[in-house]
Design an enzyme around this catalytic site. Structure first.
Site, PDB file in Angstrom:
ATOM      1  N   HIS A  55      69.614 -36.101  27.563  1.00 28.27           N
ATOM      2  CA  HIS A  55      70.421 -35.761  28.734  1.00 28.27           C
ATOM      3  C   HIS A  55      70.944 -37.004  29.433  1.00 28.27           C
ATOM      4  O   HIS A  55      72.079 -37.048  29.876  1.00 28.27           O
ATOM      5  CB  HIS A  55      69.599 -34.914  29.715  1.00 28.27           C
ATOM      6  CG  HIS A  55      69.739 -33.451  29.471  1.00 28.27           C
ATOM      7  ND1 HIS A  55      69.030 -32.804  28.488  1.00 28.27           N
ATOM      8  CD2 HIS A  55      70.529 -32.505  30.041  1.00 28.27           C
ATOM      9  CE1 HIS A  55      69.363 -31.519  28.489  1.00 28.27           C
ATOM     10  NE2 HIS A  55      70.276 -31.322  29.417  1.00 28.27           N
TER      11      HIS A  55
ATOM     12  N   LYS B 220      61.806 -23.637  30.511  1.00 27.93           N
ATOM     13  CA  LYS B 220      60.772 -22.905  31.239  1.00 27.93           C
ATOM     14  C   LYS B 220      60.612 -23.535  32.609  1.00 27.93           C
ATOM     15  O   LYS B 220      60.820 -24.737  32.779  1.00 27.93           O
ATOM     16  CB  LYS B 220      59.451 -22.924  30.467  1.00 27.93           C
ATOM     17  CG  LYS B 220      58.883 -24.320  30.305  1.00 27.93           C
ATOM     18  CD  LYS B 220      57.392 -24.336  30.133  1.00 27.93           C
ATOM     19  CE  LYS B 220      56.878 -25.708  29.759  1.00 27.93           C
ATOM     20  NZ  LYS B 220      56.014 -26.285  30.788  1.00 27.93           N
TER      21      LYS B 220
END
Lengths: 281, 186
Positions: free
Chosen positions: B39, B104
């Site tokens: 990222h 999650k």
């Protein structure tokens, strides 16, 4: 003195790394099954079913339960009548970790420098090793691979003695609430009370090694474990934080005497993939 | 529990807008993996005005760093990692066209607002069931940042990958709603 070869320790550790990551301890499986029976939320029930399916697949296919095969955390009870030959203990452990993580197709999750470069060490070493010298001529090695998700949600605080039992309860519950879905519930909550700034978290981590269903031998602490578990399971977080009754499978407390001015507390959260395995040499 | 919606990735705005908090989704098609280190690089690339290693339009990003594959297997165990660590980067990727995120744990307020603005959704896969989830992955190929090892970007072909909608385009949040529903005063 009993002589133990470093090579034998490395081989034992290699096997421990694989076994700990493929097979969940039976007490944890039983607690998850019990959780499935108790859970009221349909979504929570479905999550627990997936968790139980996962346990079977990992064991059958010899693949890790979780992709995060963790930092390899060791608790060693080294008998004082043991002499290690052909190498030193910590090197032997790291050699076993290197081989176990490579040959077992386990993920390497260690960066060599925490702050600046953060490059992967590519063999999951170094391990975190806690050594205790004990009477006898055996070596007990416990491996608890610890993933990042639940570890990141763990907390330590230096409470005031006046905060007392209520302060401890509030800190434990607040920690579980803050962790929410991030720590992969249902969790096991390891609590360390007393000692000092570094002792409390060590107690909390050691508490996670206890079998589910076993209580602290001191009745007062055992009652506190029960009360905390009930209160945590009333928060509503549920499996994976999606809402439900089964947020924690157990609360395990370990304690130690402390300074007259202090009340240290640490809460180490363990995800449902509560992996640990031991061997005695 | 709600009935299951079948979706094919990459996703269209139409697919996304009908999804609601709590929907069960069975996802097939192509998705890309990226976690922390990837990222960082993706967003640096966007900030320099360069092209990403994949076309972001309609894509679904799976926050995962899989375990290595055993010989003869497509991938090793591959479950979701904690999404909030990707919060500082997620908005840039949605702005570039990303429509779905799989992970999650809860997202920050700014990311949730960006999901409404850019019409994107956040799906939860069950954390810690990585061996099970790997069975739904039919192909895997590293397409960028190979030096990052487990953190490299992989193009995955998935079939009926089981997901739940946590944040939809209307501002709902399954973690908050679920916990509220089962909370007893403590």
């Amino acid at each position: 003195m009993r002589e133990v070869k470093a090579g034998g320790i490395a081989r034992a550790v290699k096997k421990l790394c694989m076994d700990a990551n493929y097979y969940l301890p039976s007490d944890v499986i039983d607690a998850l099954k019990e959780g499935y029976r108790k859970e009221e939320s349909p979504v929570g029930k479905d999550v627990l079913l997936q968790i139980l399916k996962n346990v079977k697949i990992a064991a059958q296919q010899k693949i890790p339960l979780c992709q995060d095969t963790g930092l390899a955390v060791f608790f060693i009870d080294l008998g004082q009548e043991v002499r290690i030959i052909g190498g030193n203990l910590e090197d032997a452990i790291d050699k076993g970790v290197k081989e176990g993580y490579l040959k077992g197709y386990l993920r390497k999750s260690v960066v060599s420098d925490p702050l600046f470069k953060r490059t992967n060490s590519k063999d999951n070493t170094p391990s975190v090793i806690h050594i205790r010298i004990v009477p006898g001529n055996k070596i007990k090695i416990i491996l608890a691979p610890k993933g990042g998700g639940a570890e990141n949600m763990s907390r330590v605080a230096m409470l005031k003695p006046a905060d007392g039992v209520e302060g401890v309860k509030d800190f434990v519950i607040e920690t579980v609430k803050r962790a929410g879905a991030n720590s992969c519930p249902p969790v096991i909550v390891g609590v360390g009370i007393g000692g000092n700034f570094e002792k409390a978290p060590c107690l909390a981590k050691r508490a996670l090694l206890r079998k589910i269903g076993e209580h602290n031998p001191d009745e007062r602490y055992a009652r506190l474990e029960d009360e905390l578990l009930a209160r945590i399971n009333n928060v509503g977080i549920g499996p994976q934080g999606l809402g439900g009754r089964v947020t924690a499978l157990a609360v395990n407390i370990e304690w130690f005497p402390c300074h007259i001015a202090s009340l240290p507390i640490a809460v180490n959260i363990q995800c449902h993939s509560a992996r640990h395995k031991e061997i005695e040499i | 529990m709600k009935s299951e919606t079948k979706l094919l990735a990459p996703l269209s705005s139409k697919d996304i807008e009908k999804l609601e908090v709590g929907d069960k989704v069975s996802l097939s098609g192509i998705i890309y993996t990226a976690r922390d280190a990837a990222h960082k690089r993706l967003v640096e690339t966007l900030k320099r005005g360069k092209k990403l290693p994949f076309n972001p339009e309609g894509q679904v990003i799976y926050y995962v760093g899989p375990a290595p594959a055993r010989p003869g297997r497509v991938i090793g165990s591959a479950g979701p990692t904690t999404s909030s660590r990707m919060d500082p980067y997620a908005i840039y990727l949605m702005e570039a066209g990303v429509k779905g995120m799989i992970g999650k744990g809860s997202r920050g307020q700014k990311v949730k607002e960006a999901m409404r603005k850019y019409k994107a959704v956040y799906f939860a896969a069950v954390g810690g069931v990585a061996a099970l989830l790997s069975q739904y992955i039919k192909k895997a190929e590293v397409i960028a940042y190979e030096d990052l090892g487990a953190e490299a970007i992989r193009r995955l072909e998935v079939e009926d990958f089981p997901l739940l909608v946590v944040n939809d385009t209307k501002g709902g949040d399954l973690y908050q709603e679920g916990t509220r529903q089962y909370s007893m005063s403590v």
